[in-house]
Motif scaffolding. Sequence first.
Motif, PDB file in Angstrom:
ATOM      1  N   SER A 143       1.231  -1.293  -0.046  1.00 21.96           N
ATOM      2  CA  SER A 143       0.341   0.043  -0.054  1.00 21.96           C
ATOM      3  C   SER A 143       1.050   1.010   0.182  1.00 21.96           C
ATOM      4  N   VAL A 144       0.477   2.627  -0.688  1.00 22.93           N
ATOM      5  CA  VAL A 144       0.931   3.201  -0.380  1.00 22.93           C
ATOM      6  C   VAL A 144      -0.081   4.618  -0.168  1.00 22.93           C
ATOM      7  N   ALA A 145       0.501   5.578   0.976  1.00 19.22           N
ATOM      8  CA  ALA A 145      -0.286   6.184   0.468  1.00 19.22           C
ATOM      9  C   ALA A 145      -0.730   7.567  -0.759  1.00 19.22           C
ATOM     10  N   ILE A 146      -1.730   8.244  -0.500  1.00 17.54           N
ATOM     11  CA  ILE A 146      -1.791   9.592  -1.075  1.00 17.54           C
ATOM     12  C   ILE A 146      -1.255  10.430  -1.292  1.00 17.54           C
ATOM     13  N   ASP A 147      -1.720  10.696   0.729  1.00 18.31           N
ATOM     14  CA  ASP A 147      -1.042  12.412   1.009  1.00 18.31           C
ATOM     15  C   ASP A 147      -0.661  12.066   2.542  1.00 18.31           C
ATOM     16  N   GLU A 148       0.257  12.926   2.586  1.00 13.47           N
ATOM     17  CA  GLU A 148       1.312  13.072   3.801  1.00 13.47           C
ATOM     18  C   GLU A 148       0.649  12.512   5.379  1.00 13.47           C
ATOM     19  N   ASP A 149      -0.767  12.732   5.409  1.00 11.88           N
ATOM     20  CA  ASP A 149      -1.365  12.315   7.168  1.00 11.88           C
ATOM     21  C   ASP A 149      -1.600  10.661   6.363  1.00 11.88           C
ATOM     22  N   GLY A 150      -1.401  10.175   5.433  1.00 11.72           N
ATOM     23  CA  GLY A 150      -1.882   9.221   5.425  1.00 11.72           C
ATOM     24  C   GLY A 150      -3.288   8.906   5.861  1.00 11.72           C
ATOM     25  N   GLY A 151      -4.107   9.865   5.333  1.00  9.10           N
ATOM     26  CA  GLY A 151      -5.582   9.465   5.321  1.00  9.10           C
ATOM     27  C   GLY A 151      -6.166   8.622   4.036  1.00  9.10           C
ATOM     28  N   GLN A 152      -5.639   9.095   2.626  1.00 11.12           N
ATOM     29  CA  GLN A 152      -6.119   7.404   1.658  1.00 11.12           C
ATOM     30  C   GLN A 152      -4.596   7.036   0.920  1.00 11.12           C
ATOM     31  N   PHE A 153      -5.103   5.733   0.867  1.00  8.73           N
ATOM     32  CA  PHE A 153      -3.724   4.851   0.653  1.00  8.73           C
ATOM     33  C   PHE A 153      -4.759   4.015  -0.139  1.00  8.73           C
ATOM     34  N   LEU A 154      -3.255   4.106  -1.397  1.00  7.44           N
ATOM     35  CA  LEU A 154      -3.674   2.598  -2.154  1.00  7.44           C
ATOM     36  C   LEU A 154      -3.396   1.012  -1.743  1.00  7.44           C
ATOM     37  N   LEU A 193      -6.887  -0.188  -5.854  1.00  9.74           N
ATOM     38  CA  LEU A 193      -8.310   0.246  -4.595  1.00  9.74           C
ATOM     39  C   LEU A 193      -7.958   1.826  -4.059  1.00  9.74           C
ATOM     40  N   LEU A 194      -8.335   2.388  -3.780  1.00  4.42           N
ATOM     41  CA  LEU A 194      -7.906   3.646  -3.726  1.00  4.42           C
ATOM     42  C   LEU A 194      -9.663   3.136  -1.892  1.00  4.42           C
ATOM     43  N   LEU A 195      -8.512   3.904  -0.925  1.00  2.00           N
ATOM     44  CA  LEU A 195      -8.938   3.353   0.668  1.00  2.00           C
ATOM     45  C   LEU A 195      -8.774   3.966   1.502  1.00  2.00           C
ATOM     46  N   CYS A 218       4.716   4.112   2.261  1.00  3.78           N
ATOM     47  CA  CYS A 218       4.779   2.773   1.478  1.00  3.78           C
ATOM     48  C   CYS A 218       4.533   1.740   2.554  1.00  3.78           C
ATOM     49  N   ILE A 219       4.299   0.759   2.723  1.00  6.01           N
ATOM     50  CA  ILE A 219       3.769  -0.297   3.363  1.00  6.01           C
ATOM     51  C   ILE A 219       4.301  -1.078   2.692  1.00  6.01           C
ATOM     52  N   LEU A 220       5.372  -2.693   2.772  1.00  6.65           N
ATOM     53  CA  LEU A 220       5.066  -3.793   1.718  1.00  6.65           C
ATOM     54  C   LEU A 220       5.565  -5.284   2.679  1.00  6.65           C
ATOM     55  N   HIS A 221       4.615  -5.732   2.004  1.00  9.40           N
ATOM     56  CA  HIS A 221       4.633  -6.998   2.922  1.00  9.40           C
ATOM     57  C   HIS A 221       4.354  -8.217   1.559  1.00  9.40           C
ATOM     58  N   THR A 222       5.756  -9.269   2.212  1.00 13.98           N
ATOM     59  CA  THR A 222       5.725 -10.641   1.589  1.00 13.98           C
ATOM     60  C   THR A 222       6.347 -11.556   2.247  1.00 13.98           C
ATOM     61  N   HIS A 223       6.126 -12.849   1.497  1.00 15.55           N
ATOM     62  CA  HIS A 223       6.823 -13.557   2.202  1.00 15.55           C
ATOM     63  C   HIS A 223       8.242 -14.607   1.686  1.00 15.55           C
TER      64      HIS A 223
END
Length: 249
Positions: A33-44, A61-63, A97-102
């Motif tokens: 996921s990556v935040a659209i704004d600096e405050d993390g309010g919306q993210f992809l 997805l925009l969440l 930006c947050i990345l999670h993998t195995h």
Amino acid sequence: MNSQEARLRNDLAAAFRWTARLGLHEATANHFSVAIDEDGGQFLMNPNMAHFSQIKARDLLLLSSASNEAPTGPHAPDRTAWELHSHLHRNFPRARCILHTHMPYATAWSCLEDPEILPICQNSARFYGNVAYDKDYGGMFVDSEEPARVARLLGDKDVMLLGGHGVMVVGPSVAHAFDALYHLERACTNLVLAHSTGLPVKRLPHEVAARTARQWREYQGFSEGHFRALVSILDKEDPGYRLQSAVAA
Ligand SMILES: [Zn+2]
């Protein structure tokens, strides 16, 4: 869609494609996921059950991280992933930006009784002092306290090794987070291969490891340069991942 969102959609889609190319993904699981704004309010975030090798920028997805309601619909992410990413974007805006993998070598290392990323080489020293360890794997679907527990453990670190599970990497941009994910897997590859010889493995002295980690941080433009090189390869070989320029404008 503004130009910022369009740029982030292209970057995150490129990160998915390269993660698949490098074999760092797991089936259709794992979430970025990556935040659209600096405050993390919306993210992809990636749509549910989409293979990383097929994800397009427009599919993301925009969440909202402010919502208490988990997204619904055929492409909604699973609730555990949504709660974790949503909580982190809301409470840790620095984790843009947050990345999670195995990914295999890092996950293998996470399975050790003591999974410390030992500073034995230039790559592993990059993470010296910047890794949080979660040694309490509790199963696939955990309770609603899990996001807060993970956030507390992460603290001011950029990398978390999830024992018996995988990794989570956060960064100020897709480029920084992806470059860290890549080098974390390279570091763990070196750790596993060095230890697999059965011969004594040399740990770098504290001063050398700390200096090397600092030099990585101060290496201006390295992460961005690495990621842009990967993007340019994708643009030539598989340009369908990105938004068309008319849409991105
Ligand atoms: Zn996982």
